[in-house]
Design an enzyme around this catalytic site. Structure first.
Site, short mmCIF file in Angstrom:
data_model
loop_
_atom_site.label_atom_id
_atom_site.label_comp_id
_atom_site.label_asym_id
_atom_site.label_seq_id
_atom_site.Cartn_x
_atom_site.Cartn_y
_atom_site.Cartn_z
N ASN A 23 16.07 68.23 31.67
CA ASN A 23 15.27 67.57 32.38
C ASN A 23 14.39 68.48 33.52
O ASN A 23 13.41 67.89 34.20
CB ASN A 23 15.97 66.39 33.07
CG ASN A 23 16.05 65.35 32.02
OD1 ASN A 23 15.46 65.59 30.71
ND2 ASN A 23 16.86 64.58 32.08
N CYS A 118 12.88 59.70 21.98
CA CYS A 118 13.97 58.68 21.91
C CYS A 118 13.31 57.31 21.74
O CYS A 118 12.36 56.79 22.46
CB CYS A 118 14.88 58.54 23.20
SG CYS A 118 15.88 60.00 23.38
#
Length: 421
Positions: A23, A118
């Site tokens: 991230n 996702c």
């Protein structure tokens, strides 16, 4: 399609080296578009999402070279000649929206296909778009693409985020670095990955202050140079391995990580009865062979409890002593791992955005299906402690965010193998 076969009842013990944070790596890779000179990054994790980012950068004309030294990457954005991130690359990864702001800021135009990734509820790009519009960009949505243009440089602006958003905060920071004048982001995301991206940009010559607080100021500069930067350790991978020790009666040392980015998780693990020892660059969890105690969880923006650790703590709670509530406030539709855990013998029910977990002593192996990145790792860990054999399907989700996961788990005593149908 690849799957994992996991043989259960393993006590996970040992030392594991923590990879660089996905991230942080992804926004930093996209932010390298802003630099006119080469950038050297180290501790870049070897992940599917990173590989996809390399492909997008190369499509834009960026030279990306992976050194022999693991995790070292040279990025040269000096000769960018394309300004479109196409659907065939973007469709698998939501983070690709981060290509838009640096293209717009440096070259005054950019197009990015609406991204995928996702399937955990709504993550609209509206906040990215509205922030860029406030800085003078003209945005249109056309045939599935976000098209952005600006006459001359973007203009600094005061931008209040209606909702705390890591993605939108990072987009606006990238856009503001080369904008004319000062940009102030209020109600900004405070995540460590935002801080790391700001450190990287400042090393290239940006003027960013306040990263890590809810008010970030960016004084625009005319150009950014090259730099060398090491990606921060992955706090979510760290937390995942700490949970692995807690649920398996084991003892794991996570090496090459920082405890100050994981305080909410560590606090909950201690509340669950775990012994935790911290050094400057390691965290050790010793379960003392005891079953964890149930803990209530409420996901919140940093420094609150991270949503990316929710699935792992759901697993902890379904095998803990007692009953607990887990409330998900960040993303909708993020309990898709619970029906799969129920197939393994867990007792839990979902009421709106809250899961109620009733701890059981044992799980049983089953065939289960991964639905997103963090849900999938919780199913693999469940397989490690369940009796019998567990098959985890759709493991491509795991490869998006966990580096060499089966190798690392085997090093801790797990019996796991990858196979194809």
């Amino acid at each position: 399609m690849e799957k994992f076969r996991v043989y259960g009842q393993s006590r996970l013990t040992g030392t594991v080296d923590i990879s660089g944070a996905k991230n942080a790596a992804l926004p930093i890779l996209f932010a390298s578009i802003l630099a006119e000179e080469p950038v050297i990054l180290t501790n870049v994790p070897d992940l599917k999402d990173v590989e996809t980012t390399f492909k997008i950068l190369r499509k834009l004309g960026v030279n990306v070279e992976c050194a022999e030294e693991p995790g070292k990457v040279l990025i040269d954005a000096g000769n960018i000649n394309q300004f479109v991130a196409p659907y065939e690359l973007v469709k698998t990864m939501r983070a690709s929206i981060w290509a838009l702001a640096p293209l717009l800021s440096r070259f005054h135009e950019g197009q990015v296909s609406l991204p995928g990734g996702c399937t955990i509820g709504a993550r609209p790009v509206d906040m990215h778009i509205s922030g860029l519009e406030k800085m003078g960009a003209a945005i249109e949505l056309d045939e599935g693409y976000v098209k952005a243009t600006v006459n001359g440089r973007l203009k600094g602006a005061r931008i209040y985020m209606d909702k705390v958003s890591v993605g939108a905060t990072l987009s606006i920071i990238m856009a503001a670095t080369l904008a004319e004048g000062k940009t102030v982001i209020e109600n900004a995301a405070r995540e460590p990955e935002v801080v790391d991206t700001a450190i990287f940009l400042n090393a290239m010559g940006a003027k960013i202050s306040g990263a890590g607080t809810d008010t970030i100021s960016i004084e625009g500069v005319e150009r950014l140079a090259g730099c060398r930067h090491r990606i921060v350790p992955d706090r979510i991978e760290t937390g995942t391995f700490l949970v692995a020790a807690a649920i398996s009666g084991g003892r794991i040392t996570c090496r090459g990580t920082k405890a100050d980015t994981l305080e909410a998780v560590i606090e909950k693990l201690r509340e669950a009865g775990m012994q935790i020892d911290i050094t400057e660059d390691s965290i050790t969890l010793d379960s003392l062979g005891q079953r964890p105690k149930a803990v209530n969880i409420r996901t919140m923006p940093h420094p609150g409890f991270p949503t990316d650790m929710q699935a792992q703590f759901t697993l902890l709670n379904v095998v803990a002593e007692g009953t607990s509530k887990i409330t998900e406030t960040i993303f909708e539709n993020r309990f898709m791992h619970i029906p799969e855990l129920i197939r393994m013998g867990a007792k839990a029910e979902i009421e709106g955005n809250t899961a109620i977990c009733h701890g059981v002593e044992h799980l049983s192996g089953a065939q289960v299906m991964a639905t997103d990145l963090r849900a999938s790792i919780s199913l693999v860990l469940a397989g490690c402690i369940a009796s019998g054999e567990t098959i985890v399907d759709r493991i491509y989700h795991i490869d998006r965010g966990y580096e060499r996961i089966e190798e690392k788990l085997r090093g801790l005593g797990a019996r796991i193998e990858r196979f194809s149908d």
